[in-house]
Design a protein around this motif. Structure first.
Motif, PDB file in Angstrom:
ATOM      1  N   ASP A 102       0.810  -1.225   0.000  1.00 15.00           N
ATOM      2  CA  ASP A 102       0.000   0.000   0.000  1.00 15.00           C
ATOM      3  C   ASP A 102       0.843   1.275   0.000  1.00 15.00           C
ATOM      4  O   ASP A 102       0.309   2.377  -0.066  1.00 15.00           O
ATOM      5  CB  ASP A 102      -1.007   0.007   1.150  1.00 15.00           C
ATOM      6  N   GLN A 103       2.166   1.137   0.079  1.00 14.44           N
ATOM      7  CA  GLN A 103       3.054   2.299  -0.003  1.00 14.44           C
ATOM      8  C   GLN A 103       3.621   2.498  -1.413  1.00 14.44           C
ATOM      9  O   GLN A 103       4.410   3.402  -1.650  1.00 14.44           O
ATOM     10  CB  GLN A 103       4.206   2.147   0.998  1.00 14.44           C
ATOM     11  N   LEU A 104       3.195   1.644  -2.336  1.00 21.39           N
ATOM     12  CA  LEU A 104       3.683   1.708  -3.709  1.00 21.39           C
ATOM     13  C   LEU A 104       2.722   2.470  -4.614  1.00 21.39           C
ATOM     14  O   LEU A 104       1.523   2.560  -4.338  1.00 21.39           O
ATOM     15  CB  LEU A 104       3.878   0.298  -4.266  1.00 21.39           C
ATOM     16  N   SER A 105       3.242   2.969  -5.723  1.00 18.70           N
ATOM     17  CA  SER A 105       2.404   3.594  -6.745  1.00 18.70           C
ATOM     18  C   SER A 105       1.641   2.519  -7.506  1.00 18.70           C
ATOM     19  O   SER A 105       1.941   1.315  -7.397  1.00 18.70           O
ATOM     20  CB  SER A 105       3.271   4.387  -7.721  1.00 18.70           C
ATOM     21  N   GLY A 106       0.686   2.937  -8.313  1.00 19.28           N
ATOM     22  CA  GLY A 106      -0.082   1.987  -9.111  1.00 19.28           C
ATOM     23  C   GLY A 106       0.787   1.192 -10.063  1.00 19.28           C
ATOM     24  O   GLY A 106       0.611  -0.023 -10.226  1.00 19.28           O
ATOM     25  N   GLY A 107       1.737   1.872 -10.694  1.00 18.96           N
ATOM     26  CA  GLY A 107       2.632   1.186 -11.622  1.00 18.96           C
ATOM     27  C   GLY A 107       3.503   0.161 -10.914  1.00 18.96           C
ATOM     28  O   GLY A 107       3.740  -0.938 -11.429  1.00 18.96           O
ATOM     29  N   ALA A 147      -3.150 -11.131 -19.749  1.00 19.25           N
ATOM     30  CA  ALA A 147      -3.270  -9.841 -19.070  1.00 19.25           C
ATOM     31  C   ALA A 147      -4.596  -9.195 -19.458  1.00 19.25           C
ATOM     32  O   ALA A 147      -4.844  -8.944 -20.635  1.00 19.25           O
ATOM     33  CB  ALA A 147      -2.094  -8.935 -19.442  1.00 19.25           C
ATOM     34  N   ASP A 148      -5.428  -8.956 -18.453  1.00 21.47           N
ATOM     35  CA  ASP A 148      -6.761  -8.396 -18.679  1.00 21.47           C
ATOM     36  C   ASP A 148      -6.759  -6.917 -18.310  1.00 21.47           C
ATOM     37  O   ASP A 148      -6.822  -6.558 -17.137  1.00 21.47           O
ATOM     38  CB  ASP A 148      -7.790  -9.160 -17.839  1.00 21.47           C
ATOM     39  N   GLU A 149      -6.621  -6.056 -19.306  1.00 19.44           N
ATOM     40  CA  GLU A 149      -6.574  -4.601 -19.129  1.00 19.44           C
ATOM     41  C   GLU A 149      -5.532  -4.193 -18.075  1.00 19.44           C
ATOM     42  O   GLU A 149      -5.842  -3.502 -17.102  1.00 19.44           O
ATOM     43  CB  GLU A 149      -7.958  -4.076 -18.721  1.00 19.44           C
ATOM     44  N   LEU A 181      -3.685   3.049 -15.099  1.00 21.95           N
ATOM     45  CA  LEU A 181      -2.389   3.714 -14.964  1.00 21.95           C
ATOM     46  C   LEU A 181      -2.298   4.942 -15.858  1.00 21.95           C
ATOM     47  O   LEU A 181      -2.936   5.017 -16.900  1.00 21.95           O
ATOM     48  CB  LEU A 181      -1.262   2.732 -15.331  1.00 21.95           C
ATOM     49  N   ASP A 182      -1.474   5.903 -15.451  1.00 18.75           N
ATOM     50  CA  ASP A 182      -1.258   7.091 -16.276  1.00 18.75           C
ATOM     51  C   ASP A 182      -0.383   6.715 -17.475  1.00 18.75           C
ATOM     52  O   ASP A 182       0.261   5.654 -17.485  1.00 18.75           O
ATOM     53  CB  ASP A 182      -0.600   8.199 -15.454  1.00 18.75           C
ATOM     54  N   MET A 185       5.943   2.192 -18.999  1.00 15.11           N
ATOM     55  CA  MET A 185       6.929   1.470 -18.206  1.00 15.11           C
ATOM     56  C   MET A 185       6.497   0.018 -18.026  1.00 15.11           C
ATOM     57  O   MET A 185       7.305  -0.915 -18.175  1.00 15.11           O
ATOM     58  CB  MET A 185       7.106   2.146 -16.847  1.00 15.11           C
ATOM     59  N   VAL A 186       5.225  -0.177 -17.713  1.00 18.70           N
ATOM     60  CA  VAL A 186       4.701  -1.535 -17.522  1.00 18.70           C
ATOM     61  C   VAL A 186       4.713  -2.300 -18.845  1.00 18.70           C
ATOM     62  O   VAL A 186       5.086  -3.482 -18.896  1.00 18.70           O
ATOM     63  CB  VAL A 186       3.282  -1.483 -16.921  1.00 18.70           C
TER      64      VAL A 186
END
Length: 261
Positions: A144-149, A169-171, A176-177, A183-184
């Motif tokens: 929970d301290q990480l960004s979405g990416g 991979a489903d969406e 993400l921005d 990056m992902v």
């Protein structure tokens, strides 16, 4: 190889999700599945690992008739197929490495499952998976301290730890921005190329699909209306897949789809 042979999928309420689907996907391909919401994209990829059962035709993965698997056979089969969701499916109140170690739970003896003790080898594999996606330094940080990416990368590391032949991979970048999305996607592309893992991705971002995937499968109303190399996709093809409204694909289609003929 993944083979769809005249595959049909009809839900109990009568909704036809897939019809007359015939596809061959070779090991090591990077495939993006595109189409309008409700076209059948998610259903297509979720049939591969038996999250959804087909109602007609045949689905074969490396000579295994998927519909014939039962019980433990299904669980063993799914070990070869990693699944990554838009929502990440992580336990956010614990550490990154513990989330990755979850991938080994199905193989643990009962006493290890009850005590939550993992082997040294499993811990090393988890750390190696985190290193492959560039977040080894976050191993002992709470999710929970990480960004979405970063959270999506944890989900990808968890999948890599199980040593899959296929990643579904489903969406994966829907929440993400744009910068983080790339990056992902770079991670997916590198893993696909370096590890020869097949990547089959359901994605709304058409411009990203065309840039990263080698092959595009376009679905409209449950049917495959295009299947070919990304470089072959034209605006006319996109209009066919999306019912003539490609302006709905991006906020700035002139800029984002400028490279499409």
């Amino acid at each position: 190889m993944i083979q769809f042979i005249d595959v049909q999928k009809t839900y109990p309420n009568g909704t036809i999700a897939l019809q007359n689907v015939n596809l061959n996907i070779e090991q090591g391909e990077f495939v993006a599945v595109i189409g309008l919401s409700g076209a059948g994209k998610s259903t297509l990829i979720r049939c591969i690992n038996r999250m959804h059962d087909i109602t007609g035709g045949r689905l074969i993965v490396d000579d295994v008739e998927v519909t014939r698997l039962r019980g433990k056979q299904i669980r063993r089969f799914r070990r070869r197929i990693g699944m990554i969701f838009q929502s990440f499916n992580l336990v956010t109140r614990t550490t990154v490495i513990k989330n990755v170690l979850v991938s080994f739970v199905p193989d643990l003896p009962l006493w290890r499952k009850l005590t939550g003790l993992f082997t040294k080898e499993q811990k090393i594999k988890a750390l190696e998976a985190l290193d492959k996606v560039g977040i080894l330094d976050k191993a002992y940080v709470r999710v929970d301290q990480l960004s979405g990416g970063q959270q999506q990368r944890v989900a990808l590391a968890r999948t890599l730890a199980q040593n899959p032949d296929i990643i579904l991979a489903d969406e994966p970048i829907a929440s993400l921005d744009p910068v983080t999305s790339r990056m992902v996607m770079n991670d997916f592309k590198r893993i696909n190329q370096e590890m020869n893992i097949s990547v089959i991705m359901n994605i709304h971002h058409v411009e990203v699909a065309l840039e990263y995937a080698d092959r595009i499968i376009g679905i409209r109303k449950g049917e495959v209306v295009f299947d070919g190399e990304s470089r072959r996709v034209t605006k006319e093809i996109l209009e066919d897949i999306y019912g003539g409204n490609i302006e709905a694909l991006a906020s700035s289609p002139e800029e984002k789809l400028a490279h499409v003929r």
